[in-house]
Structure formats: structure tokens, C-alpha cells
Enzyme design. Structure first.
Site, PDB file in Angstrom:
ATOM      1  N   TYR A  55     -16.768   2.113 -20.352  1.00  0.00           N
ATOM      2  CA  TYR A  55     -15.363   1.845 -20.031  1.00  0.00           C
ATOM      3  C   TYR A  55     -15.208   0.486 -19.350  1.00  0.00           C
ATOM      4  CZ  TYR A  55     -10.883   1.728 -17.710  1.00  0.00           C
ATOM      5  OH  TYR A  55      -9.645   1.320 -17.282  1.00  0.00           O
ATOM      6  N   HIS A  85      -0.238  -7.436 -19.008  1.00  0.00           N
ATOM      7  CA  HIS A  85      -0.002  -6.956 -17.644  1.00  0.00           C
ATOM      8  C   HIS A  85       0.848  -7.916 -16.808  1.00  0.00           C
ATOM      9  CE1 HIS A  85      -2.902  -3.968 -18.775  1.00  0.00           C
ATOM     10  NE2 HIS A  85      -2.899  -3.417 -17.587  1.00  0.00           N
ATOM     11  N   ASN A 197      -7.829  -5.697 -11.627  1.00  0.00           N
ATOM     12  CA  ASN A 197      -8.087  -4.503 -10.826  1.00  0.00           C
ATOM     13  C   ASN A 197      -8.354  -4.933  -9.386  1.00  0.00           C
ATOM     14  OD1 ASN A 197      -9.856  -1.529 -11.904  1.00  0.00           O
ATOM     15  ND2 ASN A 197      -7.764  -2.138 -12.262  1.00  0.00           N
ATOM     16  N   TYR A 281      13.819   4.920  30.640  1.00  0.00           N
ATOM     17  CA  TYR A 281      12.550   4.968  29.913  1.00  0.00           C
ATOM     18  C   TYR A 281      12.168   3.638  29.257  1.00  0.00           C
ATOM     19  CZ  TYR A 281      12.610  10.098  30.223  1.00  0.00           C
ATOM     20  OH  TYR A 281      12.615  11.392  30.658  1.00  0.00           O
ATOM     21  N   ARG A 284      10.416   1.847  32.233  1.00  0.00           N
ATOM     22  CA  ARG A 284       9.217   2.402  32.863  1.00  0.00           C
ATOM     23  C   ARG A 284       8.223   2.995  31.880  1.00  0.00           C
ATOM     24  NH1 ARG A 284       9.906   8.345  34.566  1.00  0.00           N
ATOM     25  NH2 ARG A 284      12.109   8.803  34.260  1.00  0.00           N
ATOM     26  N   PHE A 330      -9.769   1.145  -6.664  1.00  0.00           N
ATOM     27  CA  PHE A 330      -8.516   0.407  -6.829  1.00  0.00           C
ATOM     28  C   PHE A 330      -7.325   1.133  -6.214  1.00  0.00           C
ATOM     29  CE2 PHE A 330      -9.480   2.743 -10.828  1.00  0.00           C
ATOM     30  CZ  PHE A 330      -8.561   3.766 -10.669  1.00  0.00           C
ATOM     31  N   GLU A 415      -2.585   7.713 -14.793  1.00  0.00           N
ATOM     32  CA  GLU A 415      -2.515   7.291 -13.392  1.00  0.00           C
ATOM     33  C   GLU A 415      -1.418   8.125 -12.741  1.00  0.00           C
ATOM     34  OE1 GLU A 415      -1.852   3.166 -14.097  1.00  0.00           O
ATOM     35  OE2 GLU A 415      -3.748   2.979 -15.170  1.00  0.00           O
TER      36      GLU A 415
END
Length: 509
Positions: A55, A85, A197, A281, A284, A330, A415
Site C-alpha cells: 500500500y 488533492h 500525509n 473572585y 483573588r 496521520f 476514513e
């Protein structure tokens, strides 16, 4: 550029990353890393020679992982991967962030687990050194399977496609490559995938947010200290014994910062025996709230630094064993969740500051003139400045919603869980800007309040901060066009002007 830093891949420090981001300082890689890079690339070459199907080397990607690609199509495969991409949208990332992305990608590839040639790493390094910055749209990554779209825009420049920015001018990639002394690369097997990636965009954006948060934090401590003086607040809540019995490290360290800034004040001595028992608050509980913010800032810094030194592409090449292993480095969930934590801290710093501004402008709480100006009614003073601070603090509440709890499946459900780290990290700078403006308003308001106590003086260190303020912004004697004063004070926060009294290194001591 300044003298080059020598970087051993996998061993960035936060100080080095700050220099790269803020100074764009030159860096060189330890030559020893070339051996592991070459070994990794030889492993990829041997797989192709043996006609094994692996792969990312000779297959399709994502859902198409089962599709084998012929050896004579592997270079085309890598080019097609990069081009397909390049789908980013939105405003371009700024040069400083792109420079940091380049540095992170260079260092990751140079660790020798990605199977790329040295020429690929050298190409990215030459772009950085020549300040030729790929034009990277800021939107389009879900932070899993790497920051695919933005890294593709970075990578396309190496093959001569896309645009770059050099000295503020946008130009075609071919012109940028010439400036950097490069020719377009033909990417070999695995190289395109290794480039796109990885979590380098998410991590660079997260580091950018962290560095802004560091400056914000130190300015907020200074502003909070000035407000203690302006409101004649008690120093007792900063006593080391109170912090010690709780044991929270950030709280302990923050209280020490306040004690250091407040030490030796005439204003404090003037009300040492006052009858007021407790302050609100937001005065302090500063050690407790700011201490929690510091703890989370430190946590986020640790995650981001580890990720900056990580190898996060896929598959990974372990040349010592001859193995190429597919995993999920990734997936940017560590960055996403740490960015969400940092977002909470940034929002809380602004929220606490806004509450102190509200005290300063309210005569019932402050004992000072209403809205910190004489002749109230004729003058509105800090009335609407406090409204601005409230608007910004409220905006951050929405932005602080955790991005990492969201996920939309992508790539035909291959994915099926994503991190949203890129957005989680990208929104940090906007949030830090909002809180920086709030703290800027507090600095001006607190300085105004301190001056109402003249001739009593504040502590020596706070007097230095007062002098810095008044050197650029005069006292608010009557209403005037106020926005430029706020912009000036905001620039102090965002540029790190308070590092003189509270350096970033003190936050991690």
C-alpha cells in the site's frame, strides 16, 4: 537570515520552533540523517524491484488501496495524487505559518521512515531558505489521513504546479522554483504520499496558537497585577502557603509571578489594615484560574512539541527490518484535543480579564470615578471599552467549543473518524487575538486606576510597566477617539512586550 540552527530530526525544542516561526531563522539538518533517508528509499526501491504489492507504493489510495498500479505508471500515480488533492479553499496561510509547515515536513521526512529521496527533502528546505512560500489555502483538511489538501498545495510547488508567495508577491510555482534554485521534481514511488500525509499543517497552526497564548498569558498576569493595585486588592490570596496546600503546580507558579510583580508597593501598604475581608473572585482567584490555564498551556505545549518531532505519514518504512507498515499516525487527534484544551485556556484568560475591567469601571466596586474618568456624564470614559471586552470574551465562548468532538466520515467511509485538528488549531489565533484585545483594554483601564492613587506609587516592576504604557498612550483625561489606543495596547500583547518581565521560558520552568 541569521546563523543556521543545526537540527537533528526528531529533536526540535520549543525555543527552536519559536525562532523558525517568529524569526524565520535558517536551519540545517544534521548530515548524519542522510544515511537513514537513503536506507528508507532503498527499501522502497527493492519492493518495486521484487514486484511486491505494498500500500502507498504501488497501489491506489484510501478506498482504492486494493487497486494495483503498474510499475511504469508509478510516477504518474504520484503526480495525480498531488494534483487531485489540491482542493483547498479559503484565505491563504501567512508566510510565517507556511515556513513552519515546511520546517516540520522537512524534519519529519528526514527521520528516514518515509521512503523519499534526499532531493525531496532538499527541495522543501531550499524553498524555506529562499523564503519562497507555497500558497496554501487555510480550509479543506479534517485532520485525518494527514492534512491532505493543504499539504498537497505545499507539495504541488515541487512539481512546478500552483502558486507561491515571495517577498509579498504571488507568482507561479515555476518562477518561485527558479528563485530557490530548483527545477521541478518528478516524484518517485511513495514520495507524493509521504508529502501529503502527515499532521504538519495542524501542528504548525497549533504551535502558532501556542506562541500567541504564551504572549497573552504573560500580558494577562501583568494586567491582573495592575488591576490588583488599581482596586487596592489584597495580596493575601497570593501567599505561597495557600498555593502549597492545594499542590497544583500551575497555581503555585502563577502566584509566585504575581508576588514578584507586586512586591514593594506603596499602594498596598496604604490599605494593609483596611476592613475589606475578601475581594471578588476575578481578583483573588487569579492564581487558581490562571494557574489552571498555565497547566493546560504546558500540557498543550508538550503534545505539540512531540507532534512536531513525529513521523506521521503512512505507510512507514522500517528499513532495518525491510518492513513497510500501514498504521494511523496521520490521525491528528492528539493535536485536536490539545488544541481544544488550549482554546479553553485562551477563552478563560480573556473572560477573567473582562470581569476585572467590569470591576474597574464600576464605582460601587472600585471606589474609583465611574468609568475611570473625571467629569463623568460629560465624559463616558471606559464605558464602551468594557462593552467591547464583553463582546470579545463572549465570542470566544463560541469559538472554544471543542472541535475534536465532531467527525464526518470521508473517502467513502474508509476514513470514518476524523479529528478536525486543522480547524481546532486554526481558530486558536483568532481566539488569542480576541483575548489580547480584552487584556489590552484592561492594561489601559488598570493604568488609569493606578494613577488615581497618586502620589502613592505601585511596585517597582509595575511602575516600569506603567511607564511603558504612558510612553505611548497618555492618561485618559477626557473623551477622545479611543480605538488607536486599544490597537496600540493590543500590539504590546501580541508582540510579546511583557516578556521583559515574564519571559516565555518562565512558563515552563
Amino acid at each position: 537570515m541569521s546563523d543556521a540552527l543545526l537540527i537533528t530530526p526528531g529533536h526540535f525544542s520549543l525555543d527552536q520552533l519559536r525562532l523558525i516561526h517568529q524569526e524565520r531563522i535558517d536551519f540545517a539538518l544534521d548530515p548524519a540523517c542522510q544515511a537513514s533517508v537513503a536506507a528508507s528509499q532503498r527499501t522502497v526501491a527493492s519492493i518495486i524491484a521484487s514486484q511486491r504489492t505494498v500500500y502507498g507504493i504501488n497501489t491506489g489510495f484510501g478506498l482504492l488501496a486494493r487497486t494495483s498500479i503498474a510499475a511504469d505508471q508509478l510516477t504518474r500515480l504520484q503526480r495525480n495524487l498531488i494534483l487531485s488533492h489540491c482542493t483547498g479553499t479559503g484565505p491563504l496561510l501567512d508566510d510565517a505559518t507556511v515556513g513552519l509547515i515546511l520546517a516540520l515536513k522537512v524534519a519529519s521526512l528526514a527521520r528516514g521512515f518515509s521512503g523519499v529521496r534526499w532531493a525531496v527533502i532538499e527541495g522543501l528546505l531550499k524553498l524555506y531558505r529562499a523564503q519562497v512560500y507555497p500558497c496554501i489555502p487555510s480550509q479543506g483538511s479534517v485532520g485525518a489521513s494527514g492534512d491532505l489538501a493543504p499539504l498537497a498545495h505545499m507539495s504541488s510547488v515541487l512539481i512546478g504546479v500552483g502558486q507561491v508567495r515571495h517577498q509579498g508577491r504571488v507568482m507561479e510555482a515555476s518562477e518561485g522554483l527558479a528563485i530557490a534554485g530548483l527545477e521541478p521534481l518528478t516524484l518517485g514511488p511513495k514520495e507524493g504520499l509521504a508529502l501529503i500525509n502527515g499532521t504538519q499543517v495542524s501542528t504548525a497552526l497549533a504551535l502558532r496558537g501556542l506562541f500567541a497564548a504564551e504572549k497573552l498569558f504573560t500580558a494577562a498576569v501583568a494586567a491582573g497585577s495592575l488591576t490588583v493595585e488599581a482596586l487596592k486588592g489584597s495580596y493575601v490570596p497570593f501567599d505561597a502557603r495557600i498555593q502549597a496546600v492545594r499542590g497544583q503546580p500551575g497555581q503555585i507558579d502563577v502566584a509566585a509571578l504575581y508576588r514578584e510583580l507586586l512586591h514593594d508597593s506603596q499602594i498596598n501598604q496604604s490599605h494593609i489594615d483596611c476592613k475589606r475581608v475578601q475581594d471578588p473572585y476575578s481578583l483573588r482567584c487569579q492564581p487558581q484560574v490562571m494557574g489552571a490555564c498555565l497547566d493546560h498551556l504546558r500540557f498543550a505545549a508538550g503534545v505539540f512539541l512531540r507532534e512536531a518531532n513525529a513521523v506521521s505519514d503512512n505507510p512507514l518504512v522500517f528499513s532495518a527490518d525491510g518492513d513497510v507498515l500501514s498504521g494511523g499516525n496521520f490521525h491528528a487527534e492528539p493535536v485536536a484535543m490539545a488544541a481544544d484544551v488550549l482554546a479553553l485556556a485562551i477563552a478563560e484568560i480573556g473572560a477573567l480579564s473582562e470581569r476585572r475591567i467590569a470591576q474597574l469601571v464600576d464605582p460601587a466596586l472600585s471606589g474609583l470615578p465611574a468609568f475611570l474618568v473625571k467629569e463623568g456624564g460629560l465624559n463616558s470614559g471606559f464605558m464602551i471599552a468594557q462593552v467591547t471586552s464583553a463582546a470579545l470574551a463572549s465570542e470566544n465562548k463560541t469559538l472554544a467549543h471543542p472541535a475534536s468532538v465532531d467527525s464526518l466520515p470521508t473517502s467513502a467511509n474508509q476514513e470514518d473518524h476524523v479529528s478536525m485538528a486543522t480547524f481546532a488549531a486554526r481558530r486558536l489565533l483568532d481566539m488569542a487575538g480576541n483575548s489580547s484585545a480584552v487584556v489590552a483594554i484592561e492594561l489601559l483601564a488598570a493604568a488609569q486606576g493606578v494613577e488615581f492613587h497618586a502620589p502613592l506609587s505601585t511596585s517597582p516592576k509595575l511602575a516600569e510597566i506603567m511607564a511603558m504604557i504612558r510612553a505611548q498612550v497618555p492618561a485618559y483625561d477626557e473623551d477622545r477617539y479611543f480605538a488607536p489606543d486599544i490597537a496600540t495596547a493590543r500590539a504590546w500583547v501580541e508582540e510579546g512586550a511583557f516578556a521583559r518581565w515574564l519571559p516565555a521560558s518562565a512558563l515552563y520552568a
